[in-house]
Scaffold this motif. Sequence first.
Motif, PDB file in Angstrom:
ATOM      1  N   LEU A 164     -45.787  -0.814  32.631  1.00  0.00           N
ATOM      2  CA  LEU A 164     -46.244  -2.143  32.221  1.00  0.00           C
ATOM      3  C   LEU A 164     -45.119  -3.172  32.319  1.00  0.00           C
ATOM      4  O   LEU A 164     -45.344  -4.326  32.692  1.00  0.00           O
ATOM      5  N   GLY A 187     -45.265  -5.942  34.977  1.00  0.00           N
ATOM      6  CA  GLY A 187     -45.321  -7.226  34.276  1.00  0.00           C
ATOM      7  C   GLY A 187     -44.288  -8.214  34.774  1.00  0.00           C
ATOM      8  O   GLY A 187     -44.558  -9.409  34.874  1.00  0.00           O
ATOM      9  N   SER A 188     -43.102  -7.715  35.107  1.00  0.00           N
ATOM     10  CA  SER A 188     -42.071  -8.618  35.598  1.00  0.00           C
ATOM     11  C   SER A 188     -42.518  -9.244  36.926  1.00  0.00           C
ATOM     12  O   SER A 188     -42.291 -10.432  37.165  1.00  0.00           O
ATOM     13  N   SER A 236     -45.222 -11.948  36.099  1.00  0.00           N
ATOM     14  CA  SER A 236     -44.727 -13.229  35.589  1.00  0.00           C
ATOM     15  C   SER A 236     -44.027 -14.011  36.693  1.00  0.00           C
ATOM     16  O   SER A 236     -44.150 -15.231  36.772  1.00  0.00           O
ATOM     17  N   MET A 251     -43.637 -23.096  39.282  1.00  0.00           N
ATOM     18  CA  MET A 251     -42.576 -23.699  38.478  1.00  0.00           C
ATOM     19  C   MET A 251     -41.203 -23.362  39.062  1.00  0.00           C
ATOM     20  O   MET A 251     -40.328 -24.218  39.171  1.00  0.00           O
ATOM     21  N   PHE A 285     -34.557 -10.876  42.942  1.00  0.00           N
ATOM     22  CA  PHE A 285     -35.278 -10.622  41.698  1.00  0.00           C
ATOM     23  C   PHE A 285     -35.516  -9.126  41.497  1.00  0.00           C
ATOM     24  O   PHE A 285     -35.284  -8.578  40.411  1.00  0.00           O
ATOM     25  N   GLN A 303     -31.290  -4.277  35.422  1.00  0.00           N
ATOM     26  CA  GLN A 303     -31.322  -4.420  33.963  1.00  0.00           C
ATOM     27  C   GLN A 303     -32.111  -3.273  33.324  1.00  0.00           C
ATOM     28  O   GLN A 303     -31.821  -2.847  32.204  1.00  0.00           O
ATOM     29  N   LEU A 340     -53.071 -21.583  35.572  1.00  0.00           N
ATOM     30  CA  LEU A 340     -51.967 -21.184  36.456  1.00  0.00           C
ATOM     31  C   LEU A 340     -52.490 -20.695  37.801  1.00  0.00           C
ATOM     32  O   LEU A 340     -51.818 -20.806  38.821  1.00  0.00           O
ATOM     33  N   GLU A 347     -48.183 -26.535  32.555  1.00  0.00           N
ATOM     34  CA  GLU A 347     -46.872 -26.130  33.060  1.00  0.00           C
ATOM     35  C   GLU A 347     -45.761 -26.616  32.161  1.00  0.00           C
ATOM     36  O   GLU A 347     -44.775 -25.920  31.951  1.00  0.00           O
ATOM     37  N   LEU A 356     -45.633 -24.268  29.154  1.00  0.00           N
ATOM     38  CA  LEU A 356     -45.106 -22.947  29.527  1.00  0.00           C
ATOM     39  C   LEU A 356     -43.641 -23.035  29.918  1.00  0.00           C
ATOM     40  O   LEU A 356     -42.857 -22.130  29.654  1.00  0.00           O
ATOM     41  N   GLU A 357     -43.301 -24.142  30.564  1.00  0.00           N
ATOM     42  CA  GLU A 357     -41.928 -24.353  30.983  1.00  0.00           C
ATOM     43  C   GLU A 357     -41.006 -24.433  29.769  1.00  0.00           C
ATOM     44  O   GLU A 357     -39.936 -23.820  29.737  1.00  0.00           O
ATOM     45  N   PHE A 387     -40.712 -21.020  28.237  1.00  0.00           N
ATOM     46  CA  PHE A 387     -39.856 -20.178  29.070  1.00  0.00           C
ATOM     47  C   PHE A 387     -38.396 -20.572  28.932  1.00  0.00           C
ATOM     48  O   PHE A 387     -37.513 -19.732  28.757  1.00  0.00           O
ATOM     49  N   ASP A 388     -38.130 -21.863  28.981  1.00  0.00           N
ATOM     50  CA  ASP A 388     -36.753 -22.351  28.903  1.00  0.00           C
ATOM     51  C   ASP A 388     -36.090 -22.003  27.578  1.00  0.00           C
ATOM     52  O   ASP A 388     -34.902 -21.687  27.536  1.00  0.00           O
ATOM     53  N   GLU A 427     -28.967 -11.441  34.085  1.00  0.00           N
ATOM     54  CA  GLU A 427     -29.380 -12.788  34.461  1.00  0.00           C
ATOM     55  C   GLU A 427     -30.469 -13.219  33.466  1.00  0.00           C
ATOM     56  O   GLU A 427     -31.571 -12.657  33.467  1.00  0.00           O
ATOM     57  N   ARG A 432     -32.673 -15.550  33.225  1.00  0.00           N
ATOM     58  CA  ARG A 432     -34.009 -15.869  33.728  1.00  0.00           C
ATOM     59  C   ARG A 432     -34.797 -14.596  34.046  1.00  0.00           C
ATOM     60  O   ARG A 432     -35.979 -14.489  33.714  1.00  0.00           O
ATOM     61  N   THR A 433     -34.126 -13.669  34.678  1.00  0.00           N
ATOM     62  CA  THR A 433     -34.794 -12.415  35.048  1.00  0.00           C
ATOM     63  C   THR A 433     -35.197 -11.622  33.806  1.00  0.00           C
ATOM     64  O   THR A 433     -36.283 -11.035  33.751  1.00  0.00           O
ATOM     65  N   LEU A 434     -34.329 -11.610  32.844  1.00  0.00           N
ATOM     66  CA  LEU A 434     -34.640 -10.901  31.604  1.00  0.00           C
ATOM     67  C   LEU A 434     -35.848 -11.543  30.912  1.00  0.00           C
ATOM     68  O   LEU A 434     -36.740 -10.846  30.420  1.00  0.00           O
ATOM     69  N   LEU A 441     -38.245 -13.275  32.317  1.00  0.00           N
ATOM     70  CA  LEU A 441     -39.433 -12.946  33.108  1.00  0.00           C
ATOM     71  C   LEU A 441     -39.897 -11.514  32.850  1.00  0.00           C
ATOM     72  O   LEU A 441     -41.099 -11.231  32.819  1.00  0.00           O
ATOM     73  N   THR A 442     -38.938 -10.615  32.681  1.00  0.00           N
ATOM     74  CA  THR A 442     -39.277  -9.212  32.447  1.00  0.00           C
ATOM     75  C   THR A 442     -39.934  -9.022  31.082  1.00  0.00           C
ATOM     76  O   THR A 442     -40.970  -8.357  30.955  1.00  0.00           O
ATOM     77  N   GLY A 480     -43.216 -10.841  30.979  1.00  0.00           N
ATOM     78  CA  GLY A 480     -44.103 -10.134  31.898  1.00  0.00           C
ATOM     79  C   GLY A 480     -44.691  -8.865  31.305  1.00  0.00           C
ATOM     80  O   GLY A 480     -45.858  -8.542  31.549  1.00  0.00           O
ATOM     81  N   SER A 481     -43.894  -8.176  30.526  1.00  0.00           N
ATOM     82  CA  SER A 481     -44.418  -6.948  29.915  1.00  0.00           C
ATOM     83  C   SER A 481     -45.562  -7.302  28.955  1.00  0.00           C
ATOM     84  O   SER A 481     -46.573  -6.607  28.892  1.00  0.00           O
ATOM     85  N   LEU A 524     -47.467  -9.901  29.208  1.00  0.00           N
ATOM     86  CA  LEU A 524     -48.541 -10.353  30.084  1.00  0.00           C
ATOM     87  C   LEU A 524     -49.369  -9.185  30.604  1.00  0.00           C
ATOM     88  O   LEU A 524     -50.603  -9.195  30.552  1.00  0.00           O
TER      89      LEU A 524
END
Lengths: 217, 217
Positions: free
Chosen positions: A161, A165-166, A169, A176, A193, A200, B114, B127, B130-131, B134-135, B155, B157-159, B161-162, B165-166, B168
Amino acid sequence: METQPPETSATEAVERILAAAERLFGERGFNGVSTRLIADAAGVSKANVFHHFTSKLALYEAVLSRGAERFKALLLQLTTDDRPLPELLEDFSLQHLQNMFEHAGTFSLFLRQLLDTGAGAERTLIENVLEQSFDLLVDSFATLKAQGRLADGIEPRTLALTLVGSHLSFFLLRSMLAQRGELDDLEDSVDTFSRQVVDQLIGGIAPAASASRNHEK
Amino acid sequence: METQPPETSATEAVERILAAAERLFGERGFNGVSTRLIADAAGVSKANVFHHFTSKLALYEAVLSRGAERFKALLLQLTTDDRPLPELLEDFSLQHLQNMFEHAGTFSLFLRQLLDTGAGAERTLIENVLEQSFDLLVDSFATLKAQGRLADGIEPRTLALTLVGSHLSFFLLRSMLAQRGELDDLEDSVDTFSRQVVDQLIGGIAPAASASRNHEK
DNA sequence: CCAGCCACTGACCGACCGGTCGGTCGTTCC
DNA sequence: GGAACGACCGACCGGTCGGTCAGTGGCTGG
Protein backbone atom coordinates in the motif's frame (compact mmCIF):
# COMPACT_ATOMS: atom_id res chain seq x y z
CA MET A 1 -6.28 0.26 -50.24
CA GLU A 2 -8.57 -1.14 -52.91
CA THR A 3 -8.04 -4.60 -51.45
CA GLN A 4 -9.03 -3.69 -47.93
CA PRO A 5 -11.73 -6.00 -46.64
CA PRO A 6 -14.81 -4.09 -45.42
CA GLU A 7 -14.25 -5.47 -41.99
CA THR A 8 -11.10 -3.45 -41.65
CA SER A 9 -13.05 -0.28 -42.25
CA ALA A 10 -15.58 -1.08 -39.55
CA THR A 11 -12.78 -2.03 -37.21
CA GLU A 12 -11.23 1.36 -37.78
CA ALA A 13 -14.43 3.15 -36.85
CA VAL A 14 -14.86 1.03 -33.74
CA GLU A 15 -11.27 1.71 -32.82
CA ARG A 16 -11.69 5.44 -33.22
CA ILE A 17 -14.86 5.38 -31.15
CA LEU A 18 -13.18 3.40 -28.38
CA ALA A 19 -10.14 5.65 -28.36
CA ALA A 20 -12.23 8.81 -28.25
CA ALA A 21 -14.45 7.37 -25.56
CA GLU A 22 -11.51 6.30 -23.46
CA ARG A 23 -9.92 9.70 -23.58
CA LEU A 24 -13.14 11.59 -22.89
CA PHE A 25 -14.44 9.26 -20.19
CA GLY A 26 -11.05 9.47 -18.54
CA GLU A 27 -11.18 13.27 -18.56
CA ARG A 28 -14.78 13.86 -17.57
CA GLY A 29 -16.29 10.60 -16.34
CA PHE A 30 -19.20 8.66 -17.78
CA ASN A 31 -21.87 11.30 -17.21
CA GLY A 32 -19.71 14.19 -18.30
CA VAL A 33 -19.49 12.96 -21.89
CA SER A 34 -22.33 12.80 -24.39
CA THR A 35 -22.50 10.22 -27.14
CA ARG A 36 -22.64 13.17 -29.55
CA LEU A 37 -19.30 14.39 -28.25
CA ILE A 38 -17.77 10.94 -28.61
CA ALA A 39 -19.12 10.57 -32.13
CA ASP A 40 -17.73 13.95 -33.15
CA ALA A 41 -14.36 13.15 -31.65
CA ALA A 42 -14.34 9.83 -33.51
CA GLY A 43 -15.45 11.41 -36.78
CA VAL A 44 -18.63 9.35 -37.12
CA SER A 45 -22.31 10.00 -36.61
CA LYS A 46 -23.94 9.38 -33.29
CA ALA A 47 -26.18 6.76 -34.90
CA ASN A 48 -23.05 4.94 -35.99
CA VAL A 49 -21.89 4.74 -32.41
CA PHE A 50 -25.16 3.00 -31.63
CA HIS A 51 -24.72 0.77 -34.65
CA HIS A 52 -21.56 -0.62 -33.07
CA PHE A 53 -22.50 -0.42 -29.40
CA THR A 54 -25.95 -1.19 -28.06
CA SER A 55 -25.89 1.59 -25.51
CA LYS A 56 -23.67 4.24 -23.97
CA LEU A 57 -23.13 1.94 -21.04
CA ALA A 58 -22.09 -0.90 -23.36
CA LEU A 59 -19.53 1.46 -24.89
CA TYR A 60 -18.28 2.45 -21.47
CA GLU A 61 -17.96 -1.18 -20.45
CA ALA A 62 -16.10 -1.95 -23.67
CA VAL A 63 -13.69 0.84 -22.82
CA LEU A 64 -13.24 -0.46 -19.30
CA SER A 65 -12.73 -4.02 -20.50
CA ARG A 66 -10.15 -2.89 -22.99
CA GLY A 67 -8.42 -0.92 -20.29
CA ALA A 68 -8.58 -3.85 -17.92
CA GLU A 69 -7.07 -6.19 -20.52
CA ARG A 70 -4.31 -3.72 -21.22
CA PHE A 71 -3.73 -3.27 -17.51
CA LYS A 72 -3.55 -7.02 -17.04
CA ALA A 73 -0.98 -7.23 -19.78
CA LEU A 74 1.01 -4.69 -17.82
CA LEU A 75 0.64 -6.52 -14.55
CA LEU A 76 3.96 -6.37 -12.93
CA GLN A 77 5.30 -9.19 -10.94
CA LEU A 78 7.86 -7.83 -8.57
CA THR A 79 10.61 -10.28 -9.35
CA THR A 80 12.19 -11.99 -6.41
CA ASP A 81 15.40 -13.11 -8.10
CA ASP A 82 18.87 -12.82 -6.64
CA ARG A 83 19.53 -9.21 -7.47
CA PRO A 84 19.87 -6.76 -4.61
CA LEU A 85 16.57 -5.71 -3.10
CA PRO A 86 16.96 -2.01 -3.97
CA GLU A 87 17.39 -2.91 -7.61
CA LEU A 88 14.30 -5.11 -7.64
CA LEU A 89 12.17 -2.40 -6.06
CA GLU A 90 13.50 0.34 -8.29
CA ASP A 91 12.78 -1.61 -11.43
CA PHE A 92 9.28 -2.30 -10.28
CA SER A 93 8.64 1.23 -9.10
CA LEU A 94 9.95 2.79 -12.29
CA GLN A 95 7.97 0.48 -14.53
CA HIS A 96 4.80 0.96 -12.52
CA LEU A 97 5.07 4.75 -12.71
CA GLN A 98 5.85 4.66 -16.39
CA ASN A 99 2.77 2.55 -17.01
CA MET A 100 0.66 5.06 -15.13
CA PHE A 101 1.85 7.97 -17.20
CA GLU A 102 1.71 6.14 -20.52
CA HIS A 103 -1.86 5.10 -19.85
CA ALA A 104 -2.96 8.11 -17.87
CA GLY A 105 -6.42 8.08 -19.43
CA THR A 106 -7.15 4.50 -18.50
CA PHE A 107 -5.69 4.94 -15.09
CA SER A 108 -7.80 8.03 -14.42
CA LEU A 109 -10.84 6.07 -15.52
CA PHE A 110 -10.04 3.34 -13.03
CA LEU A 111 -9.59 5.83 -10.23
CA ARG A 112 -12.92 7.39 -11.06
CA GLN A 113 -14.51 3.98 -10.83
CA LEU A 114 -12.99 3.50 -7.41
CA LEU A 115 -14.60 6.75 -6.32
CA ASP A 116 -18.04 5.81 -7.61
CA THR A 117 -19.99 4.27 -4.80
CA GLY A 118 -23.09 2.26 -5.52
CA ALA A 119 -22.08 1.46 -9.10
CA GLY A 120 -22.57 -1.95 -10.64
CA ALA A 121 -20.68 -4.54 -12.62
CA GLU A 122 -18.01 -2.20 -13.92
CA ARG A 123 -16.85 -1.68 -10.42
CA THR A 124 -16.38 -5.40 -9.95
CA LEU A 125 -14.38 -5.60 -13.15
CA ILE A 126 -12.03 -2.86 -12.07
CA GLU A 127 -11.74 -4.19 -8.56
CA ASN A 128 -10.82 -7.62 -9.90
CA VAL A 129 -7.99 -6.21 -11.94
CA LEU A 130 -6.70 -3.96 -9.18
CA GLU A 131 -7.08 -6.77 -6.70
CA GLN A 132 -4.96 -9.07 -8.87
CA SER A 133 -2.39 -6.35 -9.27
CA PHE A 134 -2.29 -5.69 -5.57
CA ASP A 135 -2.17 -9.37 -4.59
CA LEU A 136 0.75 -10.04 -6.91
CA LEU A 137 2.71 -7.35 -5.16
CA VAL A 138 1.75 -8.48 -1.66
CA ASP A 139 2.70 -12.07 -2.54
CA SER A 140 6.07 -10.96 -3.82
CA PHE A 141 6.76 -9.08 -0.63
CA ALA A 142 5.71 -12.14 1.36
CA THR A 143 8.20 -14.20 -0.65
CA LEU A 144 10.99 -11.71 -0.06
CA LYS A 145 10.17 -11.73 3.62
CA ALA A 146 10.28 -15.53 3.75
CA GLN A 147 13.70 -15.33 2.11
CA GLY A 148 14.87 -13.11 4.92
CA ARG A 149 15.32 -10.15 2.61
CA LEU A 150 12.78 -8.00 4.42
CA ALA A 151 12.86 -7.24 8.11
CA ASP A 152 10.72 -9.53 10.24
CA GLY A 153 8.33 -6.84 11.39
CA ILE A 154 7.40 -5.77 7.87
CA GLU A 155 3.79 -6.38 6.93
CA PRO A 156 3.65 -7.13 3.16
CA ARG A 157 0.22 -5.59 2.68
CA THR A 158 1.21 -2.33 4.33
CA LEU A 159 4.41 -2.17 2.32
CA ALA A 160 2.47 -2.75 -0.89
CA LEU A 161 0.00 0.00 0.00
CA THR A 162 2.87 2.35 0.79
CA LEU A 163 4.76 1.73 -2.42
CA VAL A 164 1.71 1.86 -4.66
CA GLY A 165 0.43 4.84 -2.71
CA SER A 166 3.56 6.83 -3.37
CA HIS A 167 3.03 6.30 -7.11
CA LEU A 168 -0.59 7.28 -6.72
CA SER A 169 0.14 10.57 -4.99
CA PHE A 170 2.85 11.39 -7.52
CA PHE A 171 0.35 10.75 -10.31
CA LEU A 172 -2.53 12.66 -8.72
CA LEU A 173 -0.41 15.68 -7.89
CA ARG A 174 1.44 15.71 -11.21
CA SER A 175 -0.29 18.88 -12.31
CA MET A 176 0.84 20.77 -9.24
CA LEU A 177 4.33 19.34 -9.53
CA ALA A 178 4.45 20.31 -13.19
CA GLN A 179 3.49 23.90 -12.40
CA ARG A 180 6.41 24.05 -10.03
CA GLY A 181 8.73 22.94 -12.79
CA GLU A 182 9.36 19.66 -11.03
CA LEU A 183 8.32 17.58 -14.02
CA ASP A 184 10.15 19.43 -16.75
CA ASP A 185 11.80 16.23 -17.79
CA LEU A 186 9.13 13.69 -16.91
CA GLU A 187 11.26 10.65 -17.63
CA ASP A 188 14.02 11.96 -15.44
CA SER A 189 11.62 12.97 -12.65
CA VAL A 190 9.95 9.57 -12.63
CA ASP A 191 13.35 7.90 -12.50
CA THR A 192 14.52 10.10 -9.65
CA PHE A 193 11.32 9.70 -7.72
CA SER A 194 11.44 5.91 -8.00
CA ARG A 195 14.96 5.84 -6.70
CA GLN A 196 14.21 8.17 -3.81
CA VAL A 197 11.14 6.25 -2.72
CA VAL A 198 13.01 2.98 -2.75
CA ASP A 199 16.02 4.45 -0.97
CA GLN A 200 13.93 5.79 1.86
CA LEU A 201 12.02 2.53 2.16
CA ILE A 202 15.16 0.40 2.18
CA GLY A 203 17.18 2.29 4.67
CA GLY A 204 14.47 4.06 6.57
CA ILE A 205 14.25 7.76 7.14
CA ALA A 206 15.84 7.99 10.53
CA PRO A 207 19.52 8.79 10.89
CA ALA A 208 21.76 5.73 11.04
CA ALA A 209 22.13 5.59 14.81
CA SER A 210 18.43 5.65 15.68
CA ALA A 211 17.69 3.23 12.87
CA SER A 212 19.80 0.59 14.55
CA ARG A 213 18.07 1.22 17.86
CA ASN A 214 14.68 0.76 16.32
CA HIS A 215 15.56 -2.65 15.01
CA GLU A 216 16.68 -3.70 18.43
CA LYS A 217 13.28 -3.44 20.07
CA MET B 1 -40.10 27.40 18.22
CA GLU B 2 -42.49 30.30 18.01
CA THR B 3 -39.58 32.69 18.50
CA GLN B 4 -37.46 31.27 15.68
CA PRO B 5 -36.38 34.02 13.29
CA PRO B 6 -37.30 33.27 9.65
CA GLU B 7 -33.66 33.39 8.78
CA THR B 8 -33.09 30.19 10.71
CA SER B 9 -35.60 28.41 8.55
CA ALA B 10 -33.91 29.50 5.34
CA THR B 11 -30.53 28.59 6.78
CA GLU B 12 -31.84 25.12 7.52
CA ALA B 13 -32.96 24.65 3.94
CA VAL B 14 -29.62 25.87 2.60
CA GLU B 15 -27.84 23.58 4.99
CA ARG B 16 -29.89 20.60 3.90
CA ILE B 17 -29.27 21.43 0.25
CA LEU B 18 -25.54 21.75 0.79
CA ALA B 19 -25.35 18.52 2.77
CA ALA B 20 -27.34 16.60 0.15
CA ALA B 21 -25.28 18.07 -2.66
CA GLU B 22 -22.03 17.26 -0.93
CA ARG B 23 -22.98 13.66 -0.40
CA LEU B 24 -24.33 13.17 -3.92
CA PHE B 25 -21.58 15.06 -5.72
CA GLY B 26 -19.07 13.04 -3.73
CA GLU B 27 -20.71 9.79 -4.81
CA ARG B 28 -21.40 10.50 -8.45
CA GLY B 29 -19.57 13.65 -9.48
CA PHE B 30 -20.99 16.92 -10.76
CA ASN B 31 -22.57 15.57 -13.92
CA GLY B 32 -23.92 12.43 -12.30
CA VAL B 33 -26.33 14.32 -10.07
CA SER B 34 -29.37 16.27 -11.19
CA THR B 35 -30.67 19.31 -9.35
CA ARG B 36 -33.93 17.43 -9.06
CA LEU B 37 -32.19 14.64 -7.18
CA ILE B 38 -30.49 17.10 -4.86
CA ALA B 39 -33.77 18.89 -4.19
CA ASP B 40 -35.54 15.63 -3.38
CA ALA B 41 -32.73 14.55 -1.09
CA ALA B 42 -32.88 17.92 0.68
CA GLY B 43 -36.67 17.82 0.93
CA VAL B 44 -37.24 21.04 -1.02
CA SER B 45 -38.43 21.86 -4.50
CA LYS B 46 -35.98 22.20 -7.34
CA ALA B 47 -37.01 25.83 -7.76
CA ASN B 48 -36.06 26.41 -4.16
CA VAL B 49 -32.57 25.18 -4.87
CA PHE B 50 -32.39 27.86 -7.53
CA HIS B 51 -33.83 30.36 -5.13
CA HIS B 52 -30.80 29.89 -2.89
CA PHE B 53 -28.15 29.18 -5.51
CA THR B 54 -27.94 30.95 -8.84
CA SER B 55 -26.96 27.84 -10.74
CA LYS B 56 -25.99 24.20 -10.34
CA LEU B 57 -22.37 25.23 -10.73
CA ALA B 58 -22.75 27.87 -8.00
CA LEU B 59 -24.09 25.16 -5.72
CA TYR B 60 -21.19 22.90 -6.60
CA GLU B 61 -18.72 25.66 -5.91
CA ALA B 62 -20.41 26.39 -2.59
CA VAL B 63 -20.01 22.72 -1.70
CA LEU B 64 -16.36 22.77 -2.72
CA SER B 65 -15.69 25.98 -0.80
CA ARG B 66 -17.31 24.58 2.26
CA GLY B 67 -15.26 21.43 1.91
CA ALA B 68 -12.12 23.44 1.37
CA GLU B 69 -12.77 25.52 4.47
CA ARG B 70 -13.37 22.41 6.51
CA PHE B 71 -10.27 20.83 5.07
CA LYS B 72 -8.25 23.91 5.93
CA ALA B 73 -9.52 23.74 9.50
CA LEU B 74 -8.22 20.18 9.52
CA LEU B 75 -4.86 21.12 8.09
CA LEU B 76 -2.40 19.20 10.05
CA GLN B 77 0.91 20.60 10.89
CA LEU B 78 3.25 17.76 11.57
CA THR B 79 4.57 18.96 14.86
CA THR B 80 8.32 19.05 15.17
CA ASP B 81 8.52 19.11 18.95
CA ASP B 82 10.87 17.08 21.09
CA ARG B 83 8.94 13.87 21.11
CA PRO B 84 10.45 10.85 19.38
CA LEU B 85 10.08 10.92 15.61
CA PRO B 86 7.98 7.73 15.44
CA GLU B 87 5.47 9.28 17.79
CA LEU B 88 5.23 12.49 15.77
CA LEU B 89 4.68 10.60 12.55
CA GLU B 90 2.16 8.21 14.04
CA ASP B 91 0.07 11.02 15.46
CA PHE B 92 0.06 12.78 12.13
CA SER B 93 -0.64 9.64 10.16
CA LEU B 94 -3.47 8.54 12.40
CA GLN B 95 -5.12 11.97 12.43
CA HIS B 96 -4.77 12.32 8.67
CA LEU B 97 -6.40 8.95 8.03
CA GLN B 98 -9.16 9.65 10.50
CA ASN B 99 -9.90 12.93 8.76
CA MET B 100 -10.14 11.13 5.45
CA PHE B 101 -12.64 8.61 6.72
CA GLU B 102 -14.71 11.11 8.66
CA HIS B 103 -14.99 13.35 5.64
CA ALA B 104 -14.98 10.66 2.99
CA GLY B 105 -17.54 12.52 0.88
CA THR B 106 -15.55 15.72 0.72
CA PHE B 107 -12.34 13.87 0.17
CA SER B 108 -13.83 11.88 -2.69
CA LEU B 109 -15.05 15.13 -4.19
CA PHE B 110 -11.55 16.55 -4.05
CA LEU B 111 -10.07 13.49 -5.68
CA ARG B 112 -12.62 13.72 -8.46
CA GLN B 113 -11.59 17.29 -9.03
CA LEU B 114 -7.98 16.21 -9.32
CA LEU B 115 -9.01 13.75 -12.00
CA ASP B 116 -10.95 16.34 -14.01
CA THR B 117 -8.64 17.75 -16.62
CA GLY B 118 -9.55 20.93 -18.41
CA ALA B 119 -11.82 22.16 -15.64
CA GLY B 120 -11.91 25.74 -14.43
CA ALA B 121 -11.75 27.71 -11.23
CA GLU B 122 -12.87 24.94 -8.93
CA ARG B 123 -9.72 23.11 -9.75
CA THR B 124 -7.62 26.04 -8.64
CA LEU B 125 -9.50 26.21 -5.37
CA ILE B 126 -8.89 22.56 -4.62
CA GLU B 127 -5.31 22.70 -5.75
CA ASN B 128 -4.67 25.65 -3.47
CA VAL B 129 -5.92 23.75 -0.48
CA LEU B 130 -4.09 20.57 -1.31
CA GLU B 131 -0.98 22.54 -2.12
CA GLN B 132 -1.08 24.21 1.29
CA SER B 133 -1.63 20.88 2.95
CA PHE B 134 1.23 19.32 1.06
CA ASP B 135 3.61 22.22 1.61
CA LEU B 136 3.01 22.20 5.33
CA LEU B 137 4.06 18.58 5.44
CA VAL B 138 7.10 19.09 3.22
CA ASP B 139 8.20 22.06 5.36
CA SER B 140 7.87 20.01 8.52
CA PHE B 141 10.01 17.28 7.07
CA ALA B 142 12.58 19.87 6.01
CA THR B 143 12.63 21.16 9.58
CA LEU B 144 13.09 17.68 10.99
CA LYS B 145 15.87 17.09 8.51
CA ALA B 146 17.60 20.34 9.53
CA GLN B 147 17.36 19.18 13.13
CA GLY B 148 19.23 16.04 12.15
CA ARG B 149 16.24 13.86 12.90
CA LEU B 150 15.95 12.56 9.36
CA ALA B 151 18.76 10.92 7.46
CA ASP B 152 20.71 13.28 5.21
CA GLY B 153 19.68 11.61 1.97
CA ILE B 154 15.98 11.95 2.64
CA GLU B 155 14.14 14.23 0.23
CA PRO B 156 11.24 15.89 2.14
CA ARG B 157 8.98 16.09 -0.92
CA THR B 158 9.37 12.41 -1.68
CA LEU B 159 8.78 11.45 1.91
CA ALA B 160 5.62 13.58 2.01
CA LEU B 161 4.36 11.98 -1.19
CA THR B 162 5.07 8.53 0.22
CA LEU B 163 3.34 9.11 3.53
CA VAL B 164 0.29 10.83 2.05
CA GLY B 165 0.23 8.24 -0.72
CA SER B 166 -0.01 5.37 1.70
CA HIS B 167 -3.09 7.01 3.21
CA LEU B 168 -4.49 7.55 -0.23
CA SER B 169 -4.15 3.95 -1.31
CA PHE B 170 -5.62 2.75 1.97
CA PHE B 171 -8.59 5.05 1.41
CA LEU B 172 -9.10 4.17 -2.26
CA LEU B 173 -8.87 0.44 -1.67
CA ARG B 174 -10.97 0.47 1.48
CA SER B 175 -13.86 -1.27 -0.23
CA MET B 176 -11.64 -4.19 -1.25
CA LEU B 177 -10.05 -4.32 2.18
CA ALA B 178 -13.48 -4.27 3.80
CA GLN B 179 -14.64 -7.21 1.70
CA ARG B 180 -11.67 -9.16 2.96
CA GLY B 181 -12.67 -8.46 6.52
CA GLU B 182 -9.62 -6.29 7.00
CA LEU B 183 -11.61 -3.26 8.12
CA ASP B 184 -14.02 -4.96 10.51
CA ASP B 185 -12.96 -2.57 13.21
CA LEU B 186 -12.15 0.53 11.21
CA GLU B 187 -10.72 2.49 14.08
CA ASP B 188 -8.44 -0.36 15.00
CA SER B 189 -7.41 -0.95 11.40
CA VAL B 190 -6.57 2.70 10.85
CA ASP B 191 -4.54 2.73 14.04
CA THR B 192 -2.66 -0.42 13.10
CA PHE B 193 -2.02 0.77 9.58
CA SER B 194 -0.65 4.11 10.78
CA ARG B 195 1.73 2.38 13.10
CA GLN B 196 2.92 -0.09 10.48
CA VAL B 197 3.53 2.59 7.87
CA VAL B 198 5.52 4.68 10.29
CA ASP B 199 7.48 1.70 11.56
CA GLN B 200 8.56 0.68 8.10
CA LEU B 201 9.47 4.25 7.17
CA ILE B 202 11.49 4.82 10.32
CA GLY B 203 13.51 1.67 10.35
CA GLY B 204 13.38 0.78 6.70
CA ILE B 205 12.26 -2.50 5.27
CA ALA B 206 15.57 -4.23 4.93
CA PRO B 207 16.85 -6.54 7.62
CA ALA B 208 19.03 -4.81 10.21
CA ALA B 209 22.41 -5.79 8.78
CA SER B 210 21.82 -4.56 5.25
CA ALA B 211 20.15 -1.41 6.54
CA SER B 212 23.41 -0.39 8.21
CA ARG B 213 25.34 -1.10 5.03
CA ASN B 214 23.07 1.07 3.01
CA HIS B 215 23.68 4.03 5.23
CA GLU B 216 27.42 3.62 4.86
CA LYS B 217 27.45 4.37 1.16
C1' DC C 1 -54.93 46.40 8.28
C1' DC C 2 -51.70 46.65 4.56
C1' DA C 3 -47.39 46.76 2.06
C1' DG C 4 -43.14 44.68 1.51
C1' DC C 5 -40.18 40.96 1.74
C1' DC C 6 -38.67 36.28 1.63
C1' DA C 7 -39.07 31.29 1.36
C1' DC C 8 -41.16 28.27 -1.32
C1' DT C 9 -43.48 25.85 -5.34
C1' DG C 10 -46.01 23.87 -9.59
C1' DA C 11 -45.91 24.58 -14.18
C1' DC C 12 -43.39 25.69 -17.90
C1' DC C 13 -39.34 26.48 -21.22
C1' DG C 14 -35.56 25.46 -24.62
C1' DA C 15 -31.69 22.59 -24.91
C1' DC C 16 -29.72 18.35 -24.73
C1' DC C 17 -29.76 13.54 -23.77
C1' DG C 18 -29.63 8.40 -25.20
C1' DG C 19 -31.58 5.90 -28.39
C1' DT C 20 -34.55 4.63 -32.80
C1' DC C 21 -35.90 4.50 -37.56
C1' DG C 22 -36.08 4.64 -42.44
C1' DG C 23 -33.10 5.15 -45.83
C1' DT C 24 -28.60 5.21 -48.78
C1' DC C 25 -24.49 3.28 -50.41
C1' DG C 26 -20.93 -0.02 -51.22
C1' DT C 27 -19.61 -4.77 -51.35
C1' DT C 28 -20.20 -9.59 -52.16
C1' DC C 29 -22.29 -13.55 -54.00
C1' DC C 30 -25.39 -16.17 -56.92
C1' DG D 1 -28.62 -7.87 -62.63
C1' DG D 2 -30.54 -8.46 -58.20
C1' DA D 3 -30.67 -9.89 -53.37
C1' DA D 4 -28.60 -9.68 -49.00
C1' DC D 5 -25.86 -7.56 -45.76
C1' DG D 6 -23.24 -4.25 -43.08
C1' DA D 7 -21.55 0.43 -42.37
C1' DC D 8 -23.24 4.65 -42.05
C1' DC D 9 -26.35 8.75 -41.32
C1' DG D 10 -30.07 12.66 -40.95
C1' DA D 11 -34.16 13.16 -38.84
C1' DC D 12 -36.87 12.06 -35.26
C1' DC D 13 -38.56 10.51 -30.51
C1' DG D 14 -39.69 10.74 -25.52
C1' DG D 15 -37.52 11.96 -21.56
C1' DT D 16 -34.52 14.66 -18.52
C1' DC D 17 -31.85 18.48 -17.78
C1' DG D 18 -30.87 23.28 -15.72
C1' DG D 19 -33.19 27.12 -15.18
C1' DT D 20 -37.39 30.65 -15.14
C1' DC D 21 -41.75 32.61 -13.83
C1' DA D 22 -46.03 33.81 -11.78
C1' DG D 23 -48.06 32.98 -7.79
C1' DT D 24 -48.92 31.78 -2.67
C1' DG D 25 -48.43 32.11 2.14
C1' DG D 26 -46.17 33.56 6.28
C1' DC D 27 -43.87 37.08 8.76
C1' DT D 28 -42.70 41.79 10.07
C1' DG D 29 -43.10 46.59 10.71
C1' DG D 30 -45.54 50.88 10.24
